[in-house]
Design an enzyme around this catalytic site. Structure first.
Site, mmCIF file in Angstrom:
data_model
loop_
_atom_site.group_PDB
_atom_site.id
_atom_site.type_symbol
_atom_site.label_atom_id
_atom_site.label_comp_id
_atom_site.label_asym_id
_atom_site.label_seq_id
_atom_site.Cartn_x
_atom_site.Cartn_y
_atom_site.Cartn_z
ATOM 1 N N LYS A 271 33.300 19.099 -24.348
ATOM 2 C CA LYS A 271 31.975 18.482 -24.416
ATOM 3 C C LYS A 271 31.926 17.474 -25.560
ATOM 4 O O LYS A 271 32.756 17.503 -26.460
ATOM 5 C CB LYS A 271 30.920 19.566 -24.631
ATOM 6 C CG LYS A 271 30.703 20.452 -23.414
ATOM 7 C CD LYS A 271 29.533 21.385 -23.611
ATOM 8 C CE LYS A 271 29.360 22.302 -22.399
ATOM 9 N NZ LYS A 271 29.034 21.590 -21.157
ATOM 10 N N ARG A 345 30.979 28.624 -12.876
ATOM 11 C CA ARG A 345 31.182 28.953 -11.466
ATOM 12 C C ARG A 345 32.441 29.798 -11.272
ATOM 13 O O ARG A 345 32.509 30.601 -10.345
ATOM 14 C CB ARG A 345 31.201 27.659 -10.626
ATOM 15 C CG ARG A 345 32.318 26.708 -10.973
ATOM 16 C CD ARG A 345 32.067 25.289 -10.471
ATOM 17 N NE ARG A 345 31.027 24.611 -11.257
ATOM 18 C CZ ARG A 345 30.617 23.365 -11.021
ATOM 19 N NH1 ARG A 345 31.125 22.658 -10.031
ATOM 20 N NH2 ARG A 345 29.681 22.827 -11.784
HETATM 21 N N1 BES Z 1 26.948 25.286 -19.408
HETATM 22 C C1 BES Z 1 27.075 24.042 -18.769
HETATM 23 C C2 BES Z 1 25.780 23.558 -18.132
HETATM 24 C C3 BES Z 1 24.648 23.253 -19.073
HETATM 25 C C4 BES Z 1 24.439 21.954 -19.492
HETATM 26 C C5 BES Z 1 23.776 24.223 -19.475
HETATM 27 C C6 BES Z 1 23.391 21.663 -20.323
HETATM 28 C C7 BES Z 1 22.718 23.933 -20.322
HETATM 29 C C8 BES Z 1 22.519 22.645 -20.734
HETATM 30 C C9 BES Z 1 28.125 24.113 -17.676
HETATM 31 O O1 BES Z 1 29.161 24.982 -17.879
HETATM 32 C C10 BES Z 1 28.713 22.743 -17.560
HETATM 33 O O2 BES Z 1 29.368 22.337 -18.465
HETATM 34 N N2 BES Z 1 28.452 22.081 -16.442
HETATM 35 C C11 BES Z 1 28.949 20.782 -16.194
HETATM 36 C C12 BES Z 1 29.678 20.824 -14.878
HETATM 37 C C13 BES Z 1 30.507 19.623 -14.612
HETATM 38 C C14 BES Z 1 31.657 19.549 -15.584
HETATM 39 C C15 BES Z 1 31.055 19.697 -13.206
HETATM 40 C C16 BES Z 1 27.778 19.826 -16.123
HETATM 41 O O3 BES Z 1 26.754 20.183 -15.553
HETATM 42 O O4 BES Z 1 27.892 18.740 -16.661
HETATM 43 MN MN MN Z 2 30.740 24.109 -18.985
#
Ligand code: BES
Ligand code: MN
Ligand code: ZN
Length: 489
Positions: A271, A345
């Site tokens: 991230k 997931r």
């Molecule tokens: N935990 C995150 C999703 C999330 C984002 C929760 C912001 C709370 C606030 C999840 O694991 C994630 O990183 N999702 C990605 C998926 C993508 C890489 C396919 C996303 O939504 O950007």
């Molecule tokens: Mn994630």
């Protein structure tokens, strides 16, 4: 926490509700009790029945003074349940700020129809406990905050019935606050081991059966998806399993599967600097499930429930999983990892498979799964997907009843096809840049074997950016009530 009384001569502070179409008899009753004319205050002061307006009047009473808080409730006819909750929550926040610890409340002044008495009493207790909740703090110089210790409900209604309703509201509120508490804890404190400890204590308190699957158990069961997410961590993974059996036999089982990622760095698909803080809350789904189990443990409904929480953090190290890795899930399905940040997931896949292997007849998964759902719905509604509209309707209706609105996203074969696109494995964990929220849900859906399923993405709703009528800034505990409410009602 609650006392029922019809003795108005209680000390201190009393909360009164005022509808704009108020009942003249209630004005008379207030006159008899306190020797004041409330209509005079409405005409001549700031007391007002307009929605959510709170006015404090101090009056001489017996040998001392009494504080009356008058809460405007607007027109009774168009009072939505959630508006009622928010008004009541707001009033208790005002009283808490003024230092009130043992308020009284005149129940009749919050009722406009006989049929709603118990429901309103439950919502009052729930809103009071939810709205005045304070998150734990690690400040060393913080003053002890005022907490409401006891509510005296002044009423002529049936004492046992009202107490029962208040306790129901209490149980639901406890579930919400449990979820908030867990989300609030930082990941160095709430590791998966600690979350398992928490669940163990809960199992002891409520007599749930408990299974904590350790890394070796996962290896034996072939939970390669959850294990892959854990690979870069020094913290051991835990699959936390609680069972509540309210029926004679283990049948007609509802499964709650909650994403329990205690911290999400994104892994090698790391991230951004700005995108990482807050990721201690990536176990919001697990928290909602544990919150719901808290409520279920208190209410003891005649239903069967299994709670499954795959838990680990998502870290980077020489051992961590990588994009291009191919892993094998507990279901036997292979997965091409395209993005290590699509870890939730993966954890849920093994959670959902495990729940079904333990006899789940229907599955609800809850997860802070995608940023995409925040883009789509903001922080106002939880995004959902389903393979069964009837089941979804029930869950959605429960959400509506409890002030946790849910919106259904599409899930058809075109979306399902996307997660199956891989030249090397059965599935891929991050298909396209499009429709992120749906792709996340569709991936989890690929592990559901012909049982009714509802997916709830709470990435947008699990955190409040500012304080609100029903709580402080921070974790909302969303879906704890809806999950419990689906079981209890
Ligand atoms: N935990 C995150 C999703 C999330 C984002 C929760 C912001 C709370 C606030 C999840 O694991 C994630 O990183 N999702 C990605 C998926 C993508 C890489 C396919 C996303 O939504 O950007
Ligand atoms: Mn994630
Ligand atoms: Zn995540």
């Amino acid at each position: 926490m609650f006392m029922i009384s019809n003795n108005w001569k209680t000390e201190g502070t009393i909360l009164i509700g005022l509808f704009s179409n108020y009942d003249k008899d209630q004005i008379t009753r207030i006159k008899e009790q306190f020797n004041i004319d409330l209509e005079y205050y409405i005409r001549e002061s700031d007391v007002s029945p307009s929605y959510k307006h709170v006015e404090k009047i101090t009056i001489p009473y017996e040998k001392g003074m009494k504080r009356l808080y008058v809460l405007g409730l607007g027109t009774s006819a168009d009072m939505k349940r959630d508006h009622f909750r928010k008004a009541v929550g707001h009033a208790f926040q005002v009283m808490q700020k003024d230092g009130t610890k043992t308020p009284s409340l005149w129940l009749e002044s919050f009722i406009s129809r006989e049929g709603e008495v118990d429901d309103r009493a439950a919502m009052i207790a729930e809103s009071m406990i939810i709205s005045t909740y304070q998150l734990p703090s690690f400040k060393t110089d913080e003053e002890e905050a005022v907490t409401i210790e006891k509510l005296t409900v002044l009423t002529d209604y049936d004492e046992a019935a009202i107490l029962n309703a208040l306790e129901k509201g209490h149980a639901f509120a406890d579930g919400v606050n449990t979820a908030r508490y867990l989300v609030h804890l930082p990941a160095n404190i709430l590791t998966s081991t600690e979350m398992a400890e928490f669940a163990t204590t809960m199992a002891e308190d409520y007599d749930f059966s408990l299974d904590i699957l350790e890394k070796e158990d996962m290896e034996e069961l072939g939970m390669g998806a959850l294990l892959a997410v854990n690979q870069g961590s020094v913290e051991p993974p835990k699959m936390i399993v609680l069972k509540y059996q309210g029926l004679d036999e283990w049948k007609d089982v509802t499964a709650f599967v909650g994403k329990g990622i205690t911290y999400d760095t994104g892994g090698y698909s790391i991230k951004t600097k700005a995108g990482m803080p807050g990721m201690k809350g990536d176990m919001g789904g697990a928290a909602a499930v544990l919150g719901a189990m808290e409520t279920i443990g208190q209410m003891k409904p005649a239903r069967n429930v299994i709670a499954v929480i795959p838990s680990t953090d998502n870290m980077i190290s020489g051992a961590a999983f990588k994009p291009d890795d191919v892993i094998t899930s507990m279901s036997g399905k292979t997965i091409e990892v395209l993005n290590t940040d699509a870890e939730g997931r993966l954890a849920l896949a093994d959670g959902v498979t495990y729940a079904q292997s333990e006899g789940a007849d229907r599955v609800i998964d809850v997860a802070t799964l995608t940023g995409g759902v925040v883009t789509a719905l903001g922080s106002w509604m939880t995004g959902a997907m389903t393979n069964n509209r009837d089941f979804y309707q029930e869950v959605e209706h429960t959400g509506e009843t409890f002030g946790e609105p849910i919106w259904l996203l599409p899930y058809n074969e075109d979306y399902q096809a996307q997660v199956r696109k891989s030249s090397i494995a059965d599935l891929n964990n991050s298909p396209t840049r499009k429709a992120h929220a749906i792709m996340g849900g569709a991936f989890v859906g690929a592990f559901v074997e012909k049982v009714p399923w509802v997916h709830l993405d709470i990435a947008g709703t699990s955190i409040a950016e500012a304080s609100y009528e029903l709580g402080p800034k921070g974790p909302t505990g969303v879906m704890a009530k809806t999950l419990a409410g689906y079981i209890i009602q």
